[in-house]
Design a protein around this motif. Structure first.
Motif, PDB file in Angstrom:
ATOM      1  N   ILE A  89     -19.513   0.389  10.272  1.00  0.00           N
ATOM      2  CA  ILE A  89     -18.830   0.686   9.011  1.00  0.00           C
ATOM      3  C   ILE A  89     -17.332   0.663   9.298  1.00  0.00           C
ATOM      4  O   ILE A  89     -16.867   1.367  10.204  1.00  0.00           O
ATOM      5  CB  ILE A  89     -19.244   2.071   8.476  1.00  0.00           C
ATOM      6  N   SER A  90     -16.592  -0.123   8.560  1.00  0.00           N
ATOM      7  CA  SER A  90     -15.149  -0.214   8.787  1.00  0.00           C
ATOM      8  C   SER A  90     -14.489   1.151   8.638  1.00  0.00           C
ATOM      9  O   SER A  90     -14.721   1.854   7.644  1.00  0.00           O
ATOM     10  CB  SER A  90     -14.528  -1.204   7.793  1.00  0.00           C
ATOM     11  N   GLY A  91     -13.697   1.514   9.634  1.00  0.00           N
ATOM     12  CA  GLY A  91     -12.980   2.772   9.579  1.00  0.00           C
ATOM     13  C   GLY A  91     -13.809   3.990   9.940  1.00  0.00           C
ATOM     14  O   GLY A  91     -13.370   5.122   9.719  1.00  0.00           O
ATOM     15  N   ALA A  92     -15.013   3.777  10.475  1.00  0.00           N
ATOM     16  CA  ALA A  92     -15.890   4.912  10.799  1.00  0.00           C
ATOM     17  C   ALA A  92     -16.458   4.754  12.212  1.00  0.00           C
ATOM     18  O   ALA A  92     -17.640   4.992  12.443  1.00  0.00           O
ATOM     19  CB  ALA A  92     -17.012   5.025   9.777  1.00  0.00           C
ATOM     20  N   THR A  93     -15.609   4.376  13.141  1.00  0.00           N
ATOM     21  CA  THR A  93     -16.080   4.096  14.503  1.00  0.00           C
ATOM     22  C   THR A  93     -16.667   5.331  15.178  1.00  0.00           C
ATOM     23  O   THR A  93     -17.714   5.244  15.841  1.00  0.00           O
ATOM     24  CB  THR A  93     -14.921   3.552  15.354  1.00  0.00           C
ATOM     25  N   ILE A  94     -16.023   6.476  15.015  1.00  0.00           N
ATOM     26  CA  ILE A  94     -16.515   7.685  15.695  1.00  0.00           C
ATOM     27  C   ILE A  94     -17.884   8.097  15.147  1.00  0.00           C
ATOM     28  O   ILE A  94     -18.794   8.449  15.905  1.00  0.00           O
ATOM     29  CB  ILE A  94     -15.500   8.831  15.547  1.00  0.00           C
ATOM     30  N   THR A  95     -18.040   8.030  13.835  1.00  0.00           N
ATOM     31  CA  THR A  95     -19.339   8.352  13.244  1.00  0.00           C
ATOM     32  C   THR A  95     -20.398   7.353  13.708  1.00  0.00           C
ATOM     33  O   THR A  95     -21.530   7.735  14.035  1.00  0.00           O
ATOM     34  CB  THR A  95     -19.255   8.339  11.709  1.00  0.00           C
ATOM     35  N   ALA A  96     -20.037   6.072  13.737  1.00  0.00           N
ATOM     36  CA  ALA A  96     -20.980   5.042  14.189  1.00  0.00           C
ATOM     37  C   ALA A  96     -21.381   5.282  15.640  1.00  0.00           C
ATOM     38  O   ALA A  96     -22.558   5.150  15.999  1.00  0.00           O
ATOM     39  CB  ALA A  96     -20.347   3.668  14.027  1.00  0.00           C
TER      40      ALA A  96
END
Length: 244
Positions: free
Chosen positions: A210-217
């Motif tokens: 998900i763009s802008g959600a690297t830590i969550t991913a």
């Protein structure tokens, strides 16, 4: 006692506090059974959604009946042994993760849910828990009976950013996991990796992020690998016994 005296004001405030506290306590006690029932129902819906199951009627009673008919709870330990006499539904996976984090050699109990459909499909639904950018993330991932392929997934979060990390709770994200393989060609468990951003060249072990959600991913990737690894001993024994 004069109504204008300090003693009266203190007495009045104390009585208001006492009455309010008793009222809240009685209300909470009265509502708790209904609240617990709703929490349990939502959990059952979440488990069923991981295997992409929806009853013919979208009612609470239909979900209750479907869960009772198609889902069986199992509890396994670190060594892959079935723990008899335990209710999978009441075991908190987060508490078990904490036990293992404090003592990796401790005896832990892992809830597992077996789905048997009317078409003969058998699947296992595994709870997963981890950390996103702003707090806990969790979900269930359904795998086939050979413990090779993902049949479905469902994720949720406590406080990820809308439009970014919160998208893990959406259908688009969860559908990416269907038919992914959790073992590589060397038969090593790799789970499913969520790649950074979107538009990636994915393979059978990875999904678009998900763009802008690297830590969550990354949190999703980590919890999938860690929690699928915990159940590996059980499925190794299960498949070995089937082959004998």
């Amino acid at each position: 006692m004069s109504r204008n005296s300090t003693a009266y004001l203190i007495f009045f405030a104390a009585m208001v506090t006492l009455v309010a506290g008793v009222t809240l306590a009685i209300t909470a006690t009265y509502l708790k059974p209904a609240q617990d029932k709703n929490v349990a129902l939502e959990k059952k819906k979440f488990i069923l959604s991981a295997i992409n199951f929806k009853p013919a009627e979208d009612t609470d009673s239909a979900y209750e009946e479907a869960y009772a008919k198609y889902i069986t709870g199992i509890v396994v330990d670190n060594n892959g042994q079935v723990v008899e006499g335990e209710d999978a539904f009441t075991i908190n996976p987060v508490e078990q993760n904490t036990i293992l984090a404090e003592n990796p050699s401790a005896q832990a109990k892992f809830p597992l849910y077996q789905y048997k459909g009317e078409d003969g499909t058998t699947a296992y639904i595994i709870p997963v828990n981890g950390k996103g950018l702003w707090g806990p993330i969790w979900g269930y991932i359904a795998v086939d009976e050979k413990y090779e392929s993902v049949l479905g997934a469902q994720f949720d979060h406590k406080g990820e950013t809308p439009g970014l990390g919160a998208e893990i709770g959406g259908d688009v994200f969860r559908d990416n996991f269907i038919n992914k393989k959790i073992y590589d060609e060397d038969q090593e468990l790799v789970a499913v990796t969520v790649l950074k951003g979107t538009g990636n060249k994915v393979d059978e072990h990875s999904v678009d992020g998900i763009s802008g959600a690297t830590i969550t991913a990354n949190g999703v990737s980590e919890m999938l690998f860690r929690d699928l690894k915990k159940y590996e001993p059980y499925f190794i024994k299960l498949n070995k016994n089937k082959g004998e």
